[in-house]
Design a protein around this motif. Structure first.
Motif, mmCIF file in Angstrom:
data_model
loop_
_atom_site.group_PDB
_atom_site.id
_atom_site.type_symbol
_atom_site.label_atom_id
_atom_site.label_comp_id
_atom_site.label_asym_id
_atom_site.label_seq_id
_atom_site.Cartn_x
_atom_site.Cartn_y
_atom_site.Cartn_z
ATOM 1 N N UNK A 88 20.910 -30.745 -37.744
ATOM 2 C CA UNK A 88 20.718 -32.238 -37.095
ATOM 3 C C UNK A 88 19.979 -32.558 -35.981
ATOM 4 N N UNK A 89 19.579 -33.617 -35.604
ATOM 5 C CA UNK A 89 18.725 -33.987 -34.310
ATOM 6 C C UNK A 89 19.124 -33.379 -32.987
ATOM 7 N N UNK B 296 21.823 -28.392 -29.533
ATOM 8 C CA UNK B 296 22.429 -29.380 -30.718
ATOM 9 C C UNK B 296 23.922 -29.403 -30.340
ATOM 10 N N UNK B 297 24.507 -30.668 -30.585
ATOM 11 C CA UNK B 297 25.769 -30.799 -30.363
ATOM 12 C C UNK B 297 26.480 -30.072 -31.407
ATOM 13 N N UNK B 298 27.660 -29.520 -30.963
ATOM 14 C CA UNK B 298 28.373 -28.625 -31.945
ATOM 15 C C UNK B 298 29.837 -28.984 -31.861
ATOM 16 N N UNK C 270 29.099 -38.339 -29.414
ATOM 17 C CA UNK C 270 27.830 -37.798 -29.208
ATOM 18 C C UNK C 270 27.075 -38.194 -30.464
ATOM 19 N N UNK C 271 25.952 -38.928 -30.067
ATOM 20 C CA UNK C 271 25.007 -39.578 -31.032
ATOM 21 C C UNK C 271 23.451 -39.291 -30.553
ATOM 22 N N UNK C 272 22.919 -38.482 -31.374
ATOM 23 C CA UNK C 272 21.618 -38.171 -31.129
ATOM 24 C C UNK C 272 20.970 -38.477 -32.366
ATOM 25 N N UNK C 273 20.277 -39.785 -32.330
ATOM 26 C CA UNK C 273 19.700 -40.203 -33.606
ATOM 27 C C UNK C 273 18.470 -39.813 -34.138
#
Lengths: 481, 460
Positions: free
Chosen positions: B436-437, B282-284, B259-262
């Protein structure tokens, strides 16, 4: 299937069977349902009752499986005790109980609840208000001290009330988003009219909530929250002696007073069946509430109505659910109930119906409401009775369930052995009884059919059903000029 | 009224049981005694005796969920769950519920991303009935399965979607968030309920294939909790389930795409709502991973009670929000952390965002007080005790640990996870994950796209 045997079968304790567990290697016939042994003997826990000198009643049930206990303070006044011109008071009194006492502030109360790991929550209903405590016995004394303080010494701080009022106003605003919520408020307003306590909006209106003062809340609290108007239900890892001692110490000083009487006017006579359509543009489903004034809890026909309603719309395999969901796929679930109160609460059948099938669903609802008035087949009757009888022990498993089961006993003055006689009371209901109560209390010719949905899409189809004339109403159930 | 439910993630399982009890102090969480064994065909069986009430819970977990679906067939695992109630070789359609009701039983099922469960609670004498019914549909569903049955439950599930999603204020937020957070091939990128289009596409062949692939004894765990005699039950289980043939080895996914959230991603959705609502995601991390419990505690500290950081500031003090919630959603393969805020009428989302970011920033910089940690830990400790109150609750706990950590005997280790969390851990969680983004969705009233949040103080 042996369990839905003929009506001549005796009480459930003499249901047949031989429990046969065939050897895995032996002749095992999967094609037949197993024969079950007799249901277990049901022994419901004994209820110890006490009354304090100030009139507070105690109902205590011991249950020592886990070190937990539930305390439910049931006060016999709810939104029907709101003055007619001021709907919403009881609801706000309840909401304000945890907002401050004479010795504790709002945030302090919240801190203690979380720190102790307890649940302490108020609810408000038509004819009762409750304050419930769920606590581990390790925290019993601290929890009870907090519980008593909140119950007996609320201070209704003005600044907290301003915040709670604004929250309530926003909730009223947001109700417009929910078709089901609109239907639930409009339906009683329509069948009872706004003059009757059951027709008033329990959560208040924008105008009434804006006008309320903390004085209104205090007056309501002082008038209704009295020990002679309350029962404390206690279930869990406690003993009656212990409970009586602790409650006496905490609640013994609570002063009794005469409780104002509520006069229930005669509900309006139902006219001929009418469709009350409330527009909710673009709604994906139509919220249906179909019914009329029902019966009070004191009705002689309680058990017959319970059985009849189970068949009509009180279980997954009920007629309404099987028709509207499992046969036609119009809904995720359909049901019916009699809401029995001190006076005659409503009977209603309800479902969330896919918009495009609103007209078809209405026809099916009416078909079932008519059909239940005919004799129900013995197998269907038997199944409903067994469902009610045999699930009884399962409803007495946890302390919370037991406390909830005692609420109607306290509220309606049911005999203490009510549940011990329940199975027999259900058993006594006959085919003829079910037909009689269906015919007496469900009159398809004089129902209010309240539908909240996309008027543009559904109105023409509803009209074409010829079930009744269409009256357009607003979200409070009032006629639109 | 019973429904076939979608149950959402593992965290809700914990949260749903969280009714507050149990406290700080030396009281250890009781273990749940059990016996576990397997049949030759691979069926896992877990037995827990409890004779306090004459009832039994039968709770079967199939190791398949929406995360095992294919694109184009989202919602299928849940649709299949519904279909499992439509009769089997020896059970005519409709008889399942009728027989159980006649025996005084209640039953239901639920589907999540990771697993599907089917449960009955019944008087103890009716246990055999549940076993017969459950074995029949585990082994012999297909012979009586036909397209009309599939079509009917398709319609029911579409209604469920309407009731929970399309006709529910803010109901569609979840699927928008998932699609933005996770890449398209990620098993959690679609909601458990699926899309209307995919539900329409489901075919009878799909049902048959799904059954053959996933609905086999070697892909299931049967837990029985309550008032029974173990020797008798073991014989019954062997009789009813033992002759069901083993199915093919099920290859479960063990990894997911990254999972990439730039950068912060801002989305808007119009809905029939009076007020906008902000959803921060948010990705956790997945459930039971090292940070999972600390993230649960963080959620409590942020929005769990009146004294929590966000609630106290936004709802209590400033009174610019109607409500706020936060949760850590750790599932089998991945997880997300979410904060939702509903502004009060007339409040701008930008103002809300400033406060949310300031509170998060404050927590990252200055940490939390011991009392905040204690409150959160005590709430969790209470929940562990509460879950033991019902036989169905205990069955679910046993199944859950068995499935997610491979060992039903995990109550005390699970409780210990929360007891071990320190204030420094909570601070670190905020810094690591909330720094994080993020995905920010604003659900707005129709025609009010301009209400959406387009920039946020905390992100990159």
């Amino acid at each position: 299937m042996k369990l839905s045997g003929p009506m001549g079968t005796l009480s459930i304790l003499s249901l047949l069977a031989v429990q046969s567990v065939a050897d895995a290697q032996g002749t095992f016939d999967r094609s037949k349902p197993p024969e079950l042994g007799p249901p277990p003997q049901v022994s419901l826990p004994p209820i110890t009752t006490r009354q304090l000198p100030n009139g507070l009643k105690l109902m205590i049930v011991e249950q020592h499986e886990l070190p937990l206990a539930d305390f439910v303070l049931l006060v016999g006044s709810g939104s029907t005790a709101d003055p007619a011109s001021k709907p919403g008071i009881a609801n706000l009194v309840s909401a304000m109980l945890r907002e401050g006492t004479t010795t504790r502030k709002s945030l302090e109360i919240a801190d203690q609840i979380a720190f102790l790991g307890i649940r302490l929550s108020p609810t408000s209903s038509w004819e009762s208000s409750t304050l419930s405590l769920h606590t581990p016995t390790a925290q019993l004394d601290s929890a009870l001290a907090l519980f008593a303080d909140v119950a007996l010494h609320p201070s209704f701080p003005a600044n907290e009330f301003e915040r709670v009022r604004k929250t309530q106003l926003t909730e009223l605003l947001q109700l417009r988003d929910q078709g089901a919520a609109i239907a639930s408020i409009a339906f009683p307003a329509i069948i009872y009219g706004s003059a009757h306590p059951y027709g008033a909006p329990a959560q208040g209106t924008e105008a009434s909530v804006k006008a309320l003062t903390t004085g209104d809340l205090q007056s309501y609290y002082q008038a209704n929250f009295r020990p002679n108007n309350a029962t404390l239900i206690v279930v869990g890892d406690v003993t009656p002696v212990q409970v009586e001692q602790k409650i006496n110490a905490l609640f013994g000083g609570w002063q009794r007073a005469e409780i104002p009487q509520i006069n229930y006017s005669e509900p309006p006579k139902s006219g001929t069946t009418t469709i009350y359509l409330i527009d909710k543009p673009g709604a994906a489903q139509s919220s249906f509430r179909i019914g009329a004034v029902g019966v009070p809890r004191s009705t002689q026909d309680y058990f017959a109505l319970t059985v009849m309603n189970t068949i009509l719309g009180g279980s997954f395999s009920s007629r309404l659910n099987q028709n509207l969901r499992e046969t036609r796929g119009y809904t995720y679930g359909a049901g019916s109930r009699f809401d029995m109160r001190r006076s005659a609460g409503p009977f209603l059948a309800s479902a969330e119906i896919v918009t495009a099938k609103s007209d078809s669903a209405l026809l099916e609802f009416m078909k079932e409401l008519n059909g239940i008035r005919q004799l129900v087949p013995p197998a269907e009757l038997s199944r409903a009775k067994r469902y009610l009888q045999l699930q009884l022990p399962g409803n007495f498993e946890t302390t919370q369930q037991i406390a909830a089961a005692l609420v109607p006993v306290a509220l309606y003055g049911l005999p203490l052995d009510y549940y011990n006689n329940y199975v027999q009371s259900i058993e006594g209901v006959t085919q003829a009884d079910v037909a009689r109560v269906a015919q007496q209390y469900i009159n398809p010719g004089s129902l209010a059919v309240v539908i909240v949905g996309d008027r543009k899409t559904i109105e023409a189809g509803l009209k074409a059903t010829n079930i009744g004339p269409i009256a357009i109403r607003d979200i409070s159930g009032q006629p639109i000029q | 009224m019973k429904k076939r439910t979608l149950l959402v993630p593992l965290c809700y399982l914990i949260v749903a049981m969280l009714i507050g009890a149990g406290a700080a102090g030396a009281q250890a969480t009781p273990r749940i005694q059990f016996e576990k064994y397997s049949l030759p065909n691979g069926l896992e069986v877990i037995l827990h005796e409890d004779h306090s009430t004459p009832i039994v819970a039968v709770d079967t977990w199939y190791h398949v969920g929406s995360g095992d679906e294919q694109l184009g067939r989202t919602g299928f695992a849940h649709l299949f769950e519904h279909i499992m109630f439509m009769g089997s070789q020896n059970v005519p359609v409709g008889a399942f519920d009728q027989m159980l009701e006649a025996a005084g039983a209640n039953n239901n099922g639920s589907t999540t991303e990771d697993r599907t469960n089917y449960y009955e609670t019944l008087p103890s004498n009716a246990l055999q009935l549940a076993l017969w019914l459950d074995a029949d549909r585990m082994g012999f569903l297909l012979p009586t399965m036909d397209l009309p049955k599939v079509n009917l439950q398709r319609d029911v599930v579409k209604n469920e979607r309407r009731q929970r999603v399309d006709n529910q204020p803010y109901g569609r937020a979840d699927e928008i968030i998932l699609a933005a957070l996770y890449p398209k091939s990620h098993p959690y990128s679609w909601p458990v309920i699926g899309s209307m289009a995919d539900l329409s596409a489901a075919s009878l062949a799909d049902v048959q294939n799904f059954f053959k692939t996933y609905y086999a004894p070697n892909n299931a765990t049967l837990t029985i909790a309550g008032d029974f005699d173990p020797a008798t039950v073991k014989k019954m289980v062997a009789q009813y389930f033992g002759t069901i043939p083993r199915g093919p080895q099920v290859k479960r996914r063990t990894t997911v795409p990254a999972v990439v959230i730039p950068r912060d991603t801002f989305l808007v959705l119009e809905d029939k709502v009076q007020l906008p609502r902000l959803f921060y995601t948010w990705h956790s991390v997945k459930g039971f991973s090292p940070d999972d419990a600390a993230l649960d505690i963080l959620a409590q500290v942020l929005a769990g009670d009146k004294n929590s950081r966000l609630y106290k500031k936004l709802v209590y003090e400033l009174q610019i929000a109607q409500n706020v919630s936060a949760f850590q959603d750790g599932s089998r393969l991945d997880g997300k952390f979410q904060i939702d805020v509903t502004p009060k009428p007339g409040q701008q989302v930008a103002g809300i965002d400033r406060i949310v970011q300031a509170e998060i920033g404050n927590l990252i910089s200055n940490g939390i007080m011991p009392r905040e940690l204690q409150r959160a830990q005590n709430v969790y400790k209470a929940s562990f005790l509460n879950r033991l109150a019902s036989v169905l609750g205990k069955a679910e706990v046993l199944n859950s640990y068995n499935y997610f950590v491979g060992n039903p005997d995990f109550v005390q280790q699970d409780a210990a996870r929360y007891e071990r969390v320190t204030a420094a851990d909570v601070q670190r969680m905020a810094k690591t994950y909330l720094g994080r983004p993020k995905i920010v969705l604003t659900v707005v009233p129709e025609g009010k796209k301009e209400m959406m949040l387009t920039a946020s103080g905390g992100g990159r």
